[in-house]
Motif scaffolding. Sequence first.
Motif, PDB file in Angstrom:
ATOM      1  N   GLU A 284       0.671  -1.386  -0.042  1.00  0.00           N
ATOM      2  CA  GLU A 284       0.050   0.084  -0.016  1.00  0.00           C
ATOM      3  C   GLU A 284       0.820   1.361  -0.080  1.00  0.00           C
ATOM      4  OE1 GLU A 284      -2.461  -0.889   3.454  1.00  0.00           O
ATOM      5  OE2 GLU A 284      -3.724  -2.043   2.445  1.00  0.00           O
ATOM      6  N   ASN A 285       1.812   1.228   0.748  1.00  0.00           N
ATOM      7  CA  ASN A 285       2.983   2.373   0.730  1.00  0.00           C
ATOM      8  C   ASN A 285       3.515   2.444  -0.313  1.00  0.00           C
ATOM      9  OD1 ASN A 285       2.451   3.068   3.688  1.00  0.00           O
ATOM     10  ND2 ASN A 285       3.905   1.889   4.368  1.00  0.00           N
ATOM     11  N   LEU A 286       3.930   1.486  -0.985  1.00  0.00           N
ATOM     12  CA  LEU A 286       4.907   1.351  -2.486  1.00  0.00           C
ATOM     13  C   LEU A 286       3.679   1.999  -3.705  1.00  0.00           C
ATOM     14  CD1 LEU A 286       6.566  -1.715  -2.562  1.00  0.00           C
ATOM     15  CD2 LEU A 286       7.591   0.327  -2.589  1.00  0.00           C
ATOM     16  N   LEU A 287       2.506   1.933  -3.417  1.00  0.00           N
ATOM     17  CA  LEU A 287       1.420   2.229  -4.402  1.00  0.00           C
ATOM     18  C   LEU A 287       1.427   3.555  -4.253  1.00  0.00           C
ATOM     19  CD1 LEU A 287      -0.527   1.387  -6.630  1.00  0.00           C
ATOM     20  CD2 LEU A 287      -2.156   1.147  -4.754  1.00  0.00           C
ATOM     21  N   GLU A 288       1.031   4.264  -2.987  1.00  0.00           N
ATOM     22  CA  GLU A 288       1.259   5.443  -2.804  1.00  0.00           C
ATOM     23  C   GLU A 288       2.304   6.452  -3.262  1.00  0.00           C
ATOM     24  OE1 GLU A 288      -1.591   7.261  -2.285  1.00  0.00           O
ATOM     25  OE2 GLU A 288      -2.589   5.165  -2.089  1.00  0.00           O
ATOM     26  N   GLN A 289       3.509   5.838  -2.891  1.00  0.00           N
ATOM     27  CA  GLN A 289       4.895   6.436  -3.294  1.00  0.00           C
ATOM     28  C   GLN A 289       4.796   6.584  -4.994  1.00  0.00           C
ATOM     29  OE1 GLN A 289       8.020   4.294  -1.734  1.00  0.00           O
ATOM     30  NE2 GLN A 289       7.525   4.783   0.250  1.00  0.00           N
TER      31      GLN A 289
ATOM     32  N   GLU B  39       4.581   9.619  -9.909  1.00  0.00           N
ATOM     33  CA  GLU B  39       4.275   9.697 -11.308  1.00  0.00           C
ATOM     34  C   GLU B  39       3.763  11.331 -11.597  1.00  0.00           C
ATOM     35  OE1 GLU B  39       0.442   8.121 -14.275  1.00  0.00           O
ATOM     36  OE2 GLU B  39       0.688   7.336 -12.412  1.00  0.00           O
ATOM     37  N   LYS B  40       3.174  11.752 -10.219  1.00  0.00           N
ATOM     38  CA  LYS B  40       2.815  13.094 -10.331  1.00  0.00           C
ATOM     39  C   LYS B  40       4.073  13.999 -10.369  1.00  0.00           C
ATOM     40  CE  LYS B  40      -1.536  12.934  -7.821  1.00  0.00           C
ATOM     41  NZ  LYS B  40      -2.297  13.061  -6.527  1.00  0.00           N
ATOM     42  N   HIS B  41       5.192  13.554  -9.846  1.00  0.00           N
ATOM     43  CA  HIS B  41       6.322  14.392  -9.671  1.00  0.00           C
ATOM     44  C   HIS B  41       7.034  14.637 -11.230  1.00  0.00           C
ATOM     45  CE1 HIS B  41      10.394  15.381  -8.385  1.00  0.00           C
ATOM     46  NE2 HIS B  41      10.809  14.377  -9.113  1.00  0.00           N
ATOM     47  N   ILE B  42       7.087  13.353 -11.609  1.00  0.00           N
ATOM     48  CA  ILE B  42       7.711  13.235 -13.099  1.00  0.00           C
ATOM     49  C   ILE B  42       6.900  14.079 -14.159  1.00  0.00           C
ATOM     50  CG2 ILE B  42       8.320  11.676 -15.208  1.00  0.00           C
ATOM     51  CD1 ILE B  42      10.281  11.719 -12.914  1.00  0.00           C
ATOM     52  N   ASN B  43       5.472  13.993 -13.991  1.00  0.00           N
ATOM     53  CA  ASN B  43       4.532  14.610 -14.854  1.00  0.00           C
ATOM     54  C   ASN B  43       4.123  15.904 -14.756  1.00  0.00           C
ATOM     55  OD1 ASN B  43       4.146  12.347 -17.022  1.00  0.00           O
ATOM     56  ND2 ASN B  43       3.293  11.167 -15.003  1.00  0.00           N
ATOM     57  N   SER B  44       4.772  16.654 -13.668  1.00  0.00           N
ATOM     58  CA  SER B  44       4.373  17.922 -13.135  1.00  0.00           C
ATOM     59  C   SER B  44       4.773  19.035 -14.227  1.00  0.00           C
ATOM     60  CB  SER B  44       5.194  18.349 -11.817  1.00  0.00           C
ATOM     61  OG  SER B  44       6.582  18.328 -11.985  1.00  0.00           O
ATOM     62  N   ARG B  45       5.721  18.594 -15.044  1.00  0.00           N
ATOM     63  CA  ARG B  45       6.206  19.504 -16.261  1.00  0.00           C
ATOM     64  C   ARG B  45       6.005  18.972 -17.665  1.00  0.00           C
ATOM     65  NH1 ARG B  45       8.226  24.046 -13.281  1.00  0.00           N
ATOM     66  NH2 ARG B  45       9.275  23.017 -11.375  1.00  0.00           N
ATOM     67  N   PRO B  46       4.890  18.684 -18.077  1.00  0.00           N
ATOM     68  CA  PRO B  46       4.818  18.066 -19.199  1.00  0.00           C
ATOM     69  C   PRO B  46       4.896  18.905 -20.262  1.00  0.00           C
ATOM     70  CG  PRO B  46       2.608  18.128 -18.065  1.00  0.00           C
ATOM     71  CD  PRO B  46       3.586  18.515 -17.192  1.00  0.00           C
ATOM     72  N   GLY B  47       4.460  19.891 -20.247  1.00  0.00           N
ATOM     73  CA  GLY B  47       4.501  20.974 -21.414  1.00  0.00           C
ATOM     74  C   GLY B  47       6.119  21.651 -21.750  1.00  0.00           C
ATOM     75  N   ALA B  48       7.007  21.136 -20.924  1.00  0.00           N
ATOM     76  CA  ALA B  48       8.216  21.919 -20.890  1.00  0.00           C
ATOM     77  C   ALA B  48       9.210  21.052 -22.376  1.00  0.00           C
ATOM     78  CB  ALA B  48       8.933  21.768 -19.722  1.00  0.00           C
ATOM     79  N   MET B  49       9.047  21.756 -23.422  1.00  0.00           N
ATOM     80  CA  MET B  49       9.596  21.220 -24.479  1.00  0.00           C
ATOM     81  C   MET B  49      11.096  20.733 -24.493  1.00  0.00           C
ATOM     82  SD  MET B  49       7.145  21.098 -26.498  1.00  0.00           S
ATOM     83  CE  MET B  49       7.843  20.679 -27.942  1.00  0.00           C
ATOM     84  N   ALA B  50      11.758  21.415 -23.581  1.00  0.00           N
ATOM     85  CA  ALA B  50      13.311  20.926 -23.603  1.00  0.00           C
ATOM     86  C   ALA B  50      13.342  19.469 -22.726  1.00  0.00           C
ATOM     87  CB  ALA B  50      14.284  22.089 -22.481  1.00  0.00           C
ATOM     88  N   LEU B  51      12.317  19.055 -22.271  1.00  0.00           N
ATOM     89  CA  LEU B  51      12.332  17.752 -21.505  1.00  0.00           C
ATOM     90  C   LEU B  51      12.419  16.849 -22.461  1.00  0.00           C
ATOM     91  CD1 LEU B  51      10.132  18.604 -18.316  1.00  0.00           C
ATOM     92  CD2 LEU B  51      12.564  18.710 -18.509  1.00  0.00           C
ATOM     93  N   ALA B  52      12.888  15.681 -21.893  1.00  0.00           N
ATOM     94  CA  ALA B  52      12.652  14.534 -22.965  1.00  0.00           C
ATOM     95  C   ALA B  52      11.557  13.687 -22.768  1.00  0.00           C
ATOM     96  CB  ALA B  52      13.759  13.511 -22.551  1.00  0.00           C
ATOM     97  N   GLN B  53      10.481  14.230 -23.619  1.00  0.00           N
ATOM     98  CA  GLN B  53       9.296  13.650 -23.686  1.00  0.00           C
ATOM     99  C   GLN B  53       9.065  12.196 -23.757  1.00  0.00           C
ATOM    100  OE1 GLN B  53       6.417  15.565 -22.763  1.00  0.00           O
ATOM    101  NE2 GLN B  53       7.904  17.346 -22.641  1.00  0.00           N
TER     102      GLN B  53
ATOM    103  N   THR C 280       0.963  -4.125 -11.100  1.00  0.00           N
ATOM    104  CA  THR C 280       1.135  -5.482 -10.368  1.00  0.00           C
ATOM    105  C   THR C 280       1.077  -5.271  -8.859  1.00  0.00           C
ATOM    106  OG1 THR C 280       3.012  -5.773 -12.132  1.00  0.00           O
ATOM    107  CG2 THR C 280       3.091  -7.114 -10.263  1.00  0.00           C
ATOM    108  N   ILE C 281       1.422  -3.868  -8.316  1.00  0.00           N
ATOM    109  CA  ILE C 281       1.074  -3.735  -7.005  1.00  0.00           C
ATOM    110  C   ILE C 281      -0.334  -3.949  -6.956  1.00  0.00           C
ATOM    111  CG2 ILE C 281       1.368  -2.067  -5.141  1.00  0.00           C
ATOM    112  CD1 ILE C 281       3.617  -1.036  -6.651  1.00  0.00           C
TER     113      ILE C 281
END
Length: 99
Positions: free
Chosen positions: A52-57, A62-76, A92-93
């Motif tokens: 349950e903790n792993l799932l929340e982490q 996922e939110k952390h990585i996708n927090s800047r999806p529009g930044a074109m300089a990032l490796a989409q 799987t979890i």
Amino acid sequence: MIELDKKVFGKITTKEIIGADPPEIPDMKNIFEKELGILLAELESQPKENLENLLEQQKATEKHINSRPGAMALAQNKIQQFNEYNKKYVQTIKEKLNS
């Protein structure tokens, strides 16, 4: 500010996903495959509370990585790869929690 050295998928850091190095093909795919294998193997011995903790982490990651999806300089493409592998891991979890 985004934490670049934060581990987001096994030993993979934010910097590796959103940065230019390592290159997406073939390096990141191989790294994701290896880390997914390690993470899935580790799930076998985890008690339900840890799952349950792993799932929340992973949801937070996922939110952390996708927090800047529009930044074109990032490796989409690498962000998309992360999302695909993270989805497999989260699924799987969830399956383990429901079994």
